[in-house]
Design a protein around this motif. Structure first.
Motif, short mmCIF file in Angstrom:
data_model
loop_
_atom_site.label_atom_id
_atom_site.label_comp_id
_atom_site.label_asym_id
_atom_site.label_seq_id
_atom_site.Cartn_x
_atom_site.Cartn_y
_atom_site.Cartn_z
N PRO A 33 29.63 40.36 49.56
CA PRO A 33 30.88 41.05 49.87
C PRO A 33 31.36 40.65 51.27
CG PRO A 33 29.03 42.54 50.13
CD PRO A 33 28.47 41.25 49.60
N LEU A 34 32.64 40.29 51.36
CA LEU A 34 33.15 39.82 52.64
C LEU A 34 34.36 40.59 53.15
CD1 LEU A 34 32.51 36.06 51.99
CD2 LEU A 34 31.59 37.41 53.88
N THR A 35 34.68 41.69 52.50
CA THR A 35 35.75 42.57 52.99
C THR A 35 35.19 43.99 53.02
OG1 THR A 35 36.66 43.15 50.83
CG2 THR A 35 37.49 41.11 51.87
N PRO A 36 35.85 44.89 53.73
CA PRO A 36 35.36 46.28 53.75
C PRO A 36 35.29 46.92 52.36
CG PRO A 36 36.91 45.93 55.54
CD PRO A 36 36.95 44.68 54.67
N THR A 37 36.03 46.41 51.39
CA THR A 37 36.00 46.98 50.04
C THR A 37 35.07 46.20 49.11
OG1 THR A 37 37.94 45.69 49.41
CG2 THR A 37 38.32 47.96 50.21
N GLY A 38 34.31 45.24 49.63
CA GLY A 38 33.32 44.54 48.83
C GLY A 38 33.81 43.32 48.08
N SER A 39 34.99 42.81 48.37
CA SER A 39 35.50 41.64 47.64
C SER A 39 34.52 40.48 47.74
CB SER A 39 36.86 41.21 48.20
OG SER A 39 37.82 42.20 47.97
N ASN A 40 34.26 39.89 46.58
CA ASN A 40 33.33 38.76 46.49
C ASN A 40 33.84 37.83 45.40
OD1 ASN A 40 31.56 39.27 43.83
ND2 ASN A 40 32.08 41.23 44.79
N LEU A 41 33.52 36.57 45.51
CA LEU A 41 34.10 35.56 44.62
C LEU A 41 33.77 35.77 43.15
CD1 LEU A 41 33.51 32.49 46.93
CD2 LEU A 41 35.72 33.50 46.34
N LEU A 42 32.51 35.92 42.84
CA LEU A 42 32.11 36.01 41.43
C LEU A 42 32.63 37.29 40.76
CD1 LEU A 42 30.57 34.16 39.53
CD2 LEU A 42 28.49 35.41 40.10
N GLY A 43 32.66 38.37 41.51
CA GLY A 43 33.20 39.62 40.96
C GLY A 43 34.68 39.52 40.65
N ILE A 44 35.44 38.89 41.55
CA ILE A 44 36.87 38.72 41.29
C ILE A 44 37.08 37.85 40.06
CG2 ILE A 44 39.06 37.87 42.20
CD1 ILE A 44 37.95 38.48 45.04
N LEU A 45 36.25 36.82 39.90
CA LEU A 45 36.40 35.96 38.73
C LEU A 45 36.09 36.72 37.45
CD1 LEU A 45 37.11 32.96 38.08
CD2 LEU A 45 34.67 32.67 37.71
N ARG A 46 35.05 37.57 37.48
CA ARG A 46 34.74 38.37 36.29
C ARG A 46 35.94 39.27 35.95
NH1 ARG A 46 29.72 41.24 34.67
NH2 ARG A 46 29.29 41.83 36.80
N HIS A 47 36.53 39.86 36.97
CA HIS A 47 37.70 40.72 36.77
C HIS A 47 38.85 39.93 36.14
CE1 HIS A 47 40.57 43.92 37.56
NE2 HIS A 47 41.35 43.03 38.19
N LEU A 48 39.08 38.72 36.63
CA LEU A 48 40.15 37.89 36.06
C LEU A 48 39.86 37.53 34.61
CD1 LEU A 48 41.03 35.53 39.04
CD2 LEU A 48 42.51 37.25 37.97
N GLY A 49 38.62 37.25 34.28
CA GLY A 49 38.26 36.99 32.89
C GLY A 49 38.57 38.20 32.02
N GLY A 50 38.30 39.39 32.55
CA GLY A 50 38.61 40.61 31.82
C GLY A 50 40.10 40.78 31.59
N ILE A 51 40.91 40.39 32.56
CA ILE A 51 42.36 40.47 32.41
C ILE A 51 42.84 39.50 31.33
CG2 ILE A 51 44.53 39.90 33.59
CD1 ILE A 51 43.21 41.16 36.13
N GLU A 52 42.36 38.26 31.39
CA GLU A 52 42.71 37.27 30.36
C GLU A 52 42.32 37.79 28.97
OE1 GLU A 52 43.99 34.02 30.63
OE2 GLU A 52 43.93 33.68 32.80
N HIS A 53 41.11 38.33 28.89
CA HIS A 53 40.57 38.84 27.63
C HIS A 53 41.39 40.00 27.09
CE1 HIS A 53 37.59 41.46 25.44
NE2 HIS A 53 37.49 40.34 24.77
N ALA A 54 41.66 40.98 27.97
CA ALA A 54 42.37 42.19 27.52
C ALA A 54 43.81 41.90 27.13
CB ALA A 54 42.33 43.25 28.62
#
Length: 192
Positions: A33-54
């Motif tokens: 995590p590199l921001t105060p809210t925990g943003s990290n590369l792999l997590g954001i990519l998983r989220h984007l995959g979920g958006i594409e999927h949904a």
């Protein structure tokens, strides 16, 4: 080129840029995590995959196997649970799932007309109806928005910035530029 094709090209371009930010990184750098809210590369990519999927698969009755999630997954998904990857989860599986979601989304876009109807299962019952065109715009917006997050997080990992970073100049020129930006901000330090 019609609007659907132009939007699809933009979506593919946004994905390509996003994936380029994952090159040459360690498991640690993909996950930390590199921001105060925990943003990290792999997590954001998983989220984007979920958006594409949904939005581009499930909405049009084109299910894909669900994303790789830990066995003890629960309602955490709706509270940023899809924005990080546990140590027991494989980065390869997350990347493969993102690719699969994008491939299925591409197939949906290719097979359906721009105004083809769909229903978003997790939206309010009275507002679930949509069209492929609306969903392409939503997913493109999400890919671009989160792609910007990925740009910033990648820069925090190792200083790698956008593709035009080198065009601006060498590190000394960047330092001088940042010093000018800081000086402008310092002018207002302590002022309302």
């Amino acid at each position: 080129m019609d609007l659907k094709s132009r939007l699809h090209d933009s979506l593919r371009g946004a994905r390509k840029t996003t994936l380029s930010k994952f090159e040459g990184l360690t498991e640690y750098d993909l996950r930390r995590p590199l921001t105060p809210t925990g943003s990290n590369l792999l997590g954001i990519l998983r989220h984007l995959g979920g958006i594409e999927h949904a939005y581009l698969c499930e909405t049009f009755g084109r299910p894909l196997p669900p994303p790789p999630l830990p066995d003890d997954w629960d309602e955490e998904l709706w509270h940023n649970g899809d924005m990080w990857v546990r140590s027991t989860e494989s980065s390869e599986a997350v990347l493969a799932w993102y690719h699969a979601a994008c491939e299925q989304a591409d197939q949906t876009i290719q097979d359906l007309d721009f105004d083809s109807p769909g229903e978003v299962p997790h939206w309010d019952e009275n507002h679930r109806s949509t069209t492929l065109g609306d969903m392409i715009v939503i997913v493109l917006g999400e890919e671009c928005r989160h792609g910007g997050h990925i740009d910033v997080v990648r820069e925090l990992v190792d200083g790698r910035a956008g593709s035009d970073y080198g065009d601006f100049g060498d590190p000394a020129r960047w330092e001088a530029y940042v010093a000018r930006v800081q000086a402008a901000a310092d002018h207002y330090r302590g002022i309302g």
